[in-house]
Design a protein around this motif. Structure first.
Motif, PDB file in Angstrom:
ATOM      1  N   THR A  88       0.811  -1.213   0.000  1.00 28.32           N
ATOM      2  CA  THR A  88       0.000   0.000   0.000  1.00 28.32           C
ATOM      3  C   THR A  88       0.845   1.265   0.000  1.00 28.32           C
ATOM      4  N   LEU A  89       1.931   1.280   0.785  1.00 23.34           N
ATOM      5  CA  LEU A  89       2.660   2.520   1.034  1.00 23.34           C
ATOM      6  C   LEU A  89       3.991   2.667   0.296  1.00 23.34           C
ATOM      7  N   ALA A  94       9.578   9.641  -0.131  1.00 25.69           N
ATOM      8  CA  ALA A  94      10.248   9.495   1.163  1.00 25.69           C
ATOM      9  C   ALA A  94       9.746  10.485   2.201  1.00 25.69           C
ATOM     10  N   GLY A  95       9.449  11.723   1.803  1.00 23.02           N
ATOM     11  CA  GLY A  95       9.047  12.746   2.773  1.00 23.02           C
ATOM     12  C   GLY A  95       7.552  12.923   2.934  1.00 23.02           C
ATOM     13  N   ILE A  96       6.757  11.961   2.473  1.00 17.65           N
ATOM     14  CA  ILE A  96       5.301  12.130   2.450  1.00 17.65           C
ATOM     15  C   ILE A  96       4.701  12.302   3.846  1.00 17.65           C
ATOM     16  N   PHE A  97       5.341  11.704   4.877  1.00 18.56           N
ATOM     17  CA  PHE A  97       4.791  11.775   6.232  1.00 18.56           C
ATOM     18  C   PHE A  97       5.444  12.868   7.090  1.00 18.56           C
ATOM     19  N   GLU A  98       6.214  13.739   6.480  1.00 23.99           N
ATOM     20  CA  GLU A  98       6.859  14.810   7.243  1.00 23.99           C
ATOM     21  C   GLU A  98       5.807  15.714   7.876  1.00 23.99           C
ATOM     22  N   ASN A  99       5.992  16.013   9.161  1.00 24.81           N
ATOM     23  CA  ASN A  99       5.074  16.860   9.939  1.00 24.81           C
ATOM     24  C   ASN A  99       3.691  16.240  10.103  1.00 24.81           C
ATOM     25  N   LYS A 100       3.581  14.942   9.923  1.00 27.73           N
ATOM     26  CA  LYS A 100       2.313  14.243  10.135  1.00 27.73           C
ATOM     27  C   LYS A 100       2.407  13.411  11.414  1.00 27.73           C
ATOM     28  N   LYS A 101       1.261  13.178  12.033  1.00 28.39           N
ATOM     29  CA  LYS A 101       1.175  12.200  13.113  1.00 28.39           C
ATOM     30  C   LYS A 101       0.605  10.924  12.515  1.00 28.39           C
ATOM     31  N   ILE A 102       1.257   9.797  12.775  1.00 29.37           N
ATOM     32  CA  ILE A 102       0.843   8.513  12.233  1.00 29.37           C
ATOM     33  C   ILE A 102       0.212   7.692  13.352  1.00 29.37           C
ATOM     34  N   ASN A 114       9.403  -9.167   9.974  1.00 30.31           N
ATOM     35  CA  ASN A 114       9.268  -9.434  11.414  1.00 30.31           C
ATOM     36  C   ASN A 114       9.512  -8.188  12.261  1.00 30.31           C
ATOM     37  N   ILE A 115       8.967  -7.063  11.808  1.00 31.76           N
ATOM     38  CA  ILE A 115       9.103  -5.817  12.569  1.00 31.76           C
ATOM     39  C   ILE A 115       7.740  -5.154  12.724  1.00 31.76           C
ATOM     40  N   LEU A 116       7.608  -4.363  13.790  1.00 32.29           N
ATOM     41  CA  LEU A 116       6.393  -3.587  14.003  1.00 32.29           C
ATOM     42  C   LEU A 116       6.308  -2.454  12.985  1.00 32.29           C
ATOM     43  N   LEU A 117       5.113  -1.923  12.811  1.00 24.24           N
ATOM     44  CA  LEU A 117       4.913  -0.872  11.821  1.00 24.24           C
ATOM     45  C   LEU A 117       5.798   0.335  12.090  1.00 24.24           C
ATOM     46  N   ASN A 118       5.987   0.723  13.363  1.00 26.43           N
ATOM     47  CA  ASN A 118       6.794   1.911  13.658  1.00 26.43           C
ATOM     48  C   ASN A 118       8.230   1.740  13.168  1.00 26.43           C
ATOM     49  N   ALA A 119       8.773   0.519  13.276  1.00 27.05           N
ATOM     50  CA  ALA A 119      10.146   0.274  12.822  1.00 27.05           C
ATOM     51  C   ALA A 119      10.240   0.375  11.302  1.00 27.05           C
ATOM     52  N   TRP A 120       9.217  -0.132  10.605  1.00 27.07           N
ATOM     53  CA  TRP A 120       9.232  -0.054   9.144  1.00 27.07           C
ATOM     54  C   TRP A 120       9.077   1.388   8.668  1.00 27.07           C
ATOM     55  N   LEU A 121       8.194   2.156   9.317  1.00 34.11           N
ATOM     56  CA  LEU A 121       7.990   3.559   8.934  1.00 34.11           C
ATOM     57  C   LEU A 121       9.250   4.387   9.190  1.00 34.11           C
ATOM     58  N   LEU A 122       9.975   4.072  10.259  1.00 37.19           N
ATOM     59  CA  LEU A 122      11.233   4.776  10.528  1.00 37.19           C
ATOM     60  C   LEU A 122      12.241   4.480   9.424  1.00 37.19           C
ATOM     61  N   LYS A 123      12.348   3.224   9.053  1.00 38.17           N
ATOM     62  CA  LYS A 123      13.310   2.808   8.032  1.00 38.17           C
ATOM     63  C   LYS A 123      12.941   3.349   6.653  1.00 38.17           C
ATOM     64  N   PHE A 125      10.381   5.805   5.840  1.00 35.69           N
ATOM     65  CA  PHE A 125       9.942   7.193   5.692  1.00 35.69           C
ATOM     66  C   PHE A 125      10.490   8.129   6.766  1.00 35.69           C
ATOM     67  N   ASP A 126      11.398   7.621   7.607  1.00 37.15           N
ATOM     68  CA  ASP A 126      12.015   8.435   8.650  1.00 37.15           C
ATOM     69  C   ASP A 126      10.976   8.999   9.624  1.00 37.15           C
ATOM     70  N   VAL A 127       9.938   8.227   9.918  1.00 30.91           N
ATOM     71  CA  VAL A 127       8.925   8.635  10.901  1.00 30.91           C
ATOM     72  C   VAL A 127       9.465   8.332  12.293  1.00 30.91           C
ATOM     73  N   LEU A 128       9.614   9.359  13.116  1.00 28.05           N
ATOM     74  CA  LEU A 128      10.150   9.190  14.466  1.00 28.05           C
ATOM     75  C   LEU A 128       9.088   8.632  15.398  1.00 28.05           C
ATOM     76  N   LEU A 129       9.521   7.899  16.419  1.00 28.57           N
ATOM     77  CA  LEU A 129       8.586   7.261  17.348  1.00 28.57           C
ATOM     78  C   LEU A 129       7.730   8.293  18.078  1.00 28.57           C
ATOM     79  N   GLU A 130       8.258   9.490  18.282  1.00 30.95           N
ATOM     80  CA  GLU A 130       7.490  10.522  18.986  1.00 30.95           C
ATOM     81  C   GLU A 130       6.277  10.996  18.186  1.00 30.95           C
ATOM     82  N   ASN A 131       6.262  10.714  16.894  1.00 36.09           N
ATOM     83  CA  ASN A 131       5.127  11.087  16.045  1.00 36.09           C
ATOM     84  C   ASN A 131       4.280   9.883  15.639  1.00 36.09           C
ATOM     85  N   TYR A 132       4.471   8.783  16.354  1.00 35.36           N
ATOM     86  CA  TYR A 132       3.785   7.527  16.029  1.00 35.36           C
ATOM     87  C   TYR A 132       2.922   7.104  17.220  1.00 35.36           C
TER      88      TYR A 132
END
Length: 346
Positions: A88-89, A94-102, A114-123, A125-132
């Motif tokens: 889907t994603l 790469a920067g599509i989720f910048e300044n977004k809360k996921i 074998n990873i959680l969604l937050n780990a895949w989004l970080l790898k 799209f560079d989504v930080l855990l503080e915004n997840y």
């Protein structure tokens, strides 16, 4: 007003859309199938899932252009099965989720990685855990559609942001709880699907309620052991940290609804797709046949393999989850597997 976007059109995505629109939120809603969009616009309900839930279509911006939905939203709720996340994603910039809360509304691990969604989004799209953040139960979509009182847990390491997101989901039929254990709640959601699938197998094999209660109690203990080995805190039953100074609620522990409560409802409820899937396996259906019969994805199937692989490093004692994995993936016969489970229950 916060601009919400929802990715997915299954039963859980539809339930979340109902909650937000009941609170008079306008939502951007990505639905892959253009015909489904047309039918919702015409009939005011999702023809495939939760068809009893009707919408004010003036509050819906329905799109099959994913980039447009993401760009027009501030808070993105991802509600597609974990097996389809990458498909889907992956094509997004790469920067599509910048300044977004996921906000994750999935209850699975990405199979293969074998990873959680937050780990895949970080790898990816560079989504930080503080915004997840994550939305979890215990809460079946069917009861949301029927407006039966349910509890939603919103988890995130930034409790202030999680509380703000949760405030938009509070209704007469939804109570909200905030939790900061973002990794623990996701692993618990994955594990409870495996154990619920096993509960279904037990039912298909005609075990009774007495056995099932012992099975679920032992599953809860096994889940807690995995979380402890994985480095998750706050799992001691009967012990709480200081209460919240605003709500005066107890701090969560492993007996909280998002851990033990979600396990119980998923194992017992007839709405549980994992229990239904497992029931077919217990009655003698092959995995492939059961998958064809199901109209919805049973997350516990892929989760069983993911957790089995993850646990090779964590090394938690997980005889129940391992046996369910072997029934689903290594052709162990359900009666034989549950004879093994009988021997380890305490």
């Amino acid at each position: 007003m916060v601009k919400f976007g929802i990715i997915g059109s299954g039963s859980w995505a539809t339930a979340l859309a109902k909650i937000l629109t009941d609170n008079n939120h306008h939502i951007n809603w990505w639905i892959r199938n253009a015909d489904t969009i047309s039918q919702i616009q015409k009939r005011k309900h999702n023809p495939h899932y939760l068809s009893s839930a009707y919408f004010d279509t003036g509050l819906l911006s329905l799109e099959n252009d994913l980039q447009k939905v993401i760009s027009n939203s501030e808070v993105i709720i991802i509600a597609v099965p974990s097996a389809f996340i990458e498909e889907t994603l992956i094509s997004q910039k790469a920067g599509i989720f910048e300044n977004k809360k996921i906000v994750s509304a999935i209850k699975g691990i990405l199979p293969g990685q074998n990873i959680l969604l937050n780990a895949w989004l970080l790898k990816q799209f560079d989504v930080l855990l503080e915004n997840y953040f994550a939305i979890l139960g215990p809460c079946h979509a069917e009861e949301v559609a029927a407006e039966k009182l349910s509890y939603l847990t919103f988890s995130g390491i930034d409790v202030t942001k999680a509380t703000e997101i949760a405030s938009h989901f509070k209704t007469d039929y939804i109570n909200t709880i905030v939790n900061y254990d973002i990794l623990g709640v996701q692993y618990a959601a994955v594990l409870k699907n495996i154990y619920a699938l096993g509960a279904g197998i037990a039912h298909g094999l005609e075990y009774g309620d007495n056995f099932l209660s012992v099975y679920i109690a032992n599953s809860a203990d096994e889940m807690a052991g995995f979380l402890l080995k994985a480095g998750i805190e706050h799992i001691v039953v009967g012990e709480h940290e200081e209460e919240d100074p605003v709500t005066h609620r107890k701090a969560p522990n492993y007996a909280a609804s998002v851990y033990l409560g979600d396990l119980l409802v998923t194992c017992y409820s007839l709405y549980s797709r994992n229990r239904t899937f497992g029931n077919m396996i217990g009655k003698g259906y092959s995995v492939k046949t059961a998958q064809l019969e199901m109209k919805m994805v049973a997350e516990g199937y892929n989760a069983a393999k993911c957790i089995y692989d993850i646990n090779k490093n964590i090394k938690a004692d997980m005889p129940i989850a391992e046996t369910i994995y072997k029934i689903l993936w290594e052709n162990v016969k359900p009666p034989e597997g549950f004879k093994q489970i009988e021997e380890v229950l305490i």
